[in-house]
Design an enzyme around this catalytic site. Structure first.
Site, PDB file in Angstrom:
ATOM      1  N   CYS A   1      15.724  -7.633   3.103  1.00 46.57           N
ATOM      2  CA  CYS A   1      15.940  -8.382   3.882  1.00 46.57           C
ATOM      3  C   CYS A   1      16.821  -9.287   3.990  1.00 46.57           C
ATOM      4  O   CYS A   1      17.601 -10.063   4.536  1.00 46.57           O
ATOM      5  CB  CYS A   1      14.844  -9.131   2.791  1.00 46.57           C
ATOM      6  SG  CYS A   1      13.457  -8.677   2.803  1.00 46.57           S
TER       7      CYS A   1
ATOM      8  N   GLU B   1      15.329  -8.290  13.007  1.00 52.89           N
ATOM      9  CA  GLU B   1      15.977  -7.834  11.839  1.00 52.89           C
ATOM     10  C   GLU B   1      15.501  -6.272  12.465  1.00 52.89           C
ATOM     11  O   GLU B   1      14.220  -6.115  12.410  1.00 52.89           O
ATOM     12  CB  GLU B   1      14.471  -8.263  10.569  1.00 52.89           C
ATOM     13  CG  GLU B   1      15.283  -8.246   9.276  1.00 52.89           C
ATOM     14  CD  GLU B   1      14.864  -8.512   8.039  1.00 52.89           C
ATOM     15  OE1 GLU B   1      13.545  -9.193   8.396  1.00 52.89           O
ATOM     16  OE2 GLU B   1      14.821  -8.763   7.196  1.00 52.89           O
TER      17      GLU B   1
ATOM     18  N   SER C   1       0.971  -1.390  -0.264  1.00 55.05           N
ATOM     19  CA  SER C   1      -0.057  -0.244  -0.189  1.00 55.05           C
ATOM     20  C   SER C   1       1.102   1.579  -0.103  1.00 55.05           C
ATOM     21  O   SER C   1       0.322   2.414  -0.593  1.00 55.05           O
ATOM     22  CB  SER C   1      -0.266   0.073   1.366  1.00 55.05           C
ATOM     23  OG  SER C   1      -1.834  -1.136   0.861  1.00 55.05           O
TER      24      SER C   1
HETATM   25  C1  SIN Z   1      17.767  -8.220  -3.258  1.00 59.52           C
HETATM   26  O1  SIN Z   1      17.262  -8.570  -4.298  1.00 59.52           O
HETATM   27  O2  SIN Z   1      18.297  -7.200  -3.214  1.00 59.52           O
HETATM   28  C2  SIN Z   1      17.049  -7.654  -1.461  1.00 59.52           C
HETATM   29  C3  SIN Z   1      15.255  -7.620  -1.991  1.00 59.52           C
HETATM   30  C4  SIN Z   1      14.963  -8.381  -0.546  1.00 59.52           C
HETATM   31  O3  SIN Z   1      14.878  -7.003   0.405  1.00 59.52           O
HETATM   32  O4  SIN Z   1      14.440  -8.912  -0.601  1.00 59.52           O
END
Ligand code: SIN
Length: 483
Positions: A287, A384, A181
């Protein structure tokens, strides 16, 4: 804001080839200023079901389009994305906050997946195997899964879409995208470029609205045969449960808790450079961002001195301004989480080396921060942070640090620096992670399999395996007459 001047700036949903709008709207804000820059439709479950029906009808035709032709349409989408890099990057910068240079980098990264899978359309091969009984032979073919749904995050508003949509299209599937969103505008612009590239109506649809309503409708609908999701492990496992009733195929790219290890035999300058690139990309909202930095006691002083000098030189500001390295975080709760992690670490004995405060620009800003002597059990080492925090944890031996690195339910990315080849192989073998950077902080690429183990997800995106996620195998057993 000049976004209204571009024809790819859309504030409507792409459903069955038409731009559909509603009076019920959701605001899209610029995280740098909290200013509303657009509104998008807040669609309901019935509209989603209509989009699924349209996707099913479109799928029946699209799967029959010969692979070279499908690949050619996907390649035209790539060319249009590249040609619109500047405007796509500006849209992304305004809705997501990342610096313009980084947004342009993301468009190139997003386009690289489209190019890769346009070519993979031609390599959906089968197998011929010896039969198990006399006079038989076995053929294995690969067929598109059917109607797919993609639920994508706000941190990479373009790349997380293309690396799901491009393999789906190349495989012959139809796909409905529900962007986050916070960042629907990049997704809608990609949808418009898809129409211009000749993707037939209903094959690619982009819908906006509340994640819970749309996610629920997509998961309940038995015509949707596959869901691909990138986001938190919490939401991923909820979606997994929602998809269990009709056993949908799933790809889940979930949370990480990446360790970044600097051994005493590492090239310290390279380790500092690698950490800066990996950690501060997208202000740490990645991530695969290093979340815990383990540095050997013998090199910790040198490492910290060099790192802090570079971190203090980073320029924080509005992503549209020249020379900015780090923009705002996505929203105020994201900053609150960083503050919570910093305070928790300090209470548990950590020392502040750089940053450590919310910035005066507004509610969504936090200074790039370095802490040392962080406890291995501090909150920031276990969860995280998703922000610009480097927590340094000292270690004494290889065995100890591998124990630290694997002491997590997650297993997405890991990084380590060493100049010892034997150690490199030992550590790679021991580390529980889907992706490992050895002497590098940059691991993402369209031709590499992106994905995690443990609670970090299921399946892989990119590489030649990425298209398999959108294909089913069909085994055919032929019994020959008169043999
Ligand atoms: C990435 O594709 O390099 C990072 C993607 C993510 O944070 O999931």
């Amino acid at each position: 804001m000049t976004l209204n001047n571009t024809t790819i700036f859309k504030q409507a949903c792409l459903i069955n080839g038409d731009w559909m709008t509603t009076s019920d709207r959701l605001d899209v804000t610029n995280p740098a200023s909290n200013e509303v820059i657009a509104t998008v439709p807040n669609i309901d479950g019935d509209t989603i079901n209509k989009a699924v029906d349209a996707a099913e009808a479109a799928f029946k035709l699209w799967r029959k389009v010969p692979a070279p032709e499908r690949g050619e349409i996907v390649r035209r989408w790539h060319d249009l994305i590249v040609a619109h890099t500047d405007v796509l990057a500006e849209i992304m910068c305004c809705e997501q906050g990342k610096p313009l240079s980084e947004a342009k980098g993301e468009i190139a990264y997003a386009a690289s997946y489209v190019k890769w899978f346009a070519e993979e359309a031609m390599r959906i091969n089968g197998e011929i195997l010896p039969g198990a009984a006399a006079g038989t032979h076995i053929r294995v073919s690969r067929e598109p899964v059917g109607v797919c749904a993609a639920i994508t995050p706000w941190n990479f508003p373009a790349a997380m879409i293309t690396r799901k949509v491009a393999p789906a299209l190349a495989a012959g599937c139809a796909i409905i995208v529900k962007p986050a969103s916070q960042t629907p505008l990049t997704a809608l612009a990609l949808g418009e470029l898809g129409i211009r590239a000749g993707i037939p109506k209903g094959v690619l649809q982009v819908v906006t609205g509340k994640a819970s309503v749309i996610g629920d409708a997509l998961c309940k609908n038995t015509k949707v045969r596959k869901l691909s999701f990138t986001g938190s492990t919490e939401v991923g496992s909820h979606l997994m449960a929602q998809c269990s009733h009709d056993v949908k195929k799933l790809s889940l790219e979930l949370g990480g808790n990446a360790p970044f290890i600097v051994f005493d035999d590492a090239d310290i300058d390279r380790a500092v450079e690698g950490l800066l690139k990996a950690k501060f990309r997208n202000a740490g909202q990645t991530c695969i961002s290093p979340n815990r930095v383990y540095v050997h006691n013998a090199v910790i002083e040198t490492f910290q001195t060099k790192l802090v000098a570079k971190v203090n030189a980073l320029k924080v500001g509005n992503g549209l301004d020249d020379g900015v390295d780090i923009g705002p975080l996505i929203d105020a709760p994201a900053v609150d989480k960083v503050i919570e992690h910093v305070e928790n670490a300090l209470r548990n004995g950590a020392k502040l080396l750089a940053g450590g405060q919310r910035l005066a620009f507004g509610s969504n800003w936090y200074a790039p921060t370095v802490l040392t002597d962080v406890s291995a059990t501090a909150q920031c080492a276990c969860e995280e942070t998703f922000g610009p925090l480097v927590p340094i944890i000292p270690f004494a031996s290889e065995e100890q640090v591998i124990g630290y690195a694997n002491d997590t339910p997650f297993g997405l990315a890991a990084y380590f620096y060493t100049d010892n080849l034997h150690r490199a192989q030992r550590v790679v073998d021991e580390i529980e992670s889907g992706m490992v950077g050895i002497n590098t902080g940059v691991i993402s690429a369209a031709n590499a399999p992106f994905g995690g183990v443990k609670a970090s997800g299921l399946g892989r995106e990119g590489a030649h395996v990425g298209i398999e996620e959108y294909l089913e195998m069909k085994y055919q057993c032929y019994a020959m007459k008169n043999l």
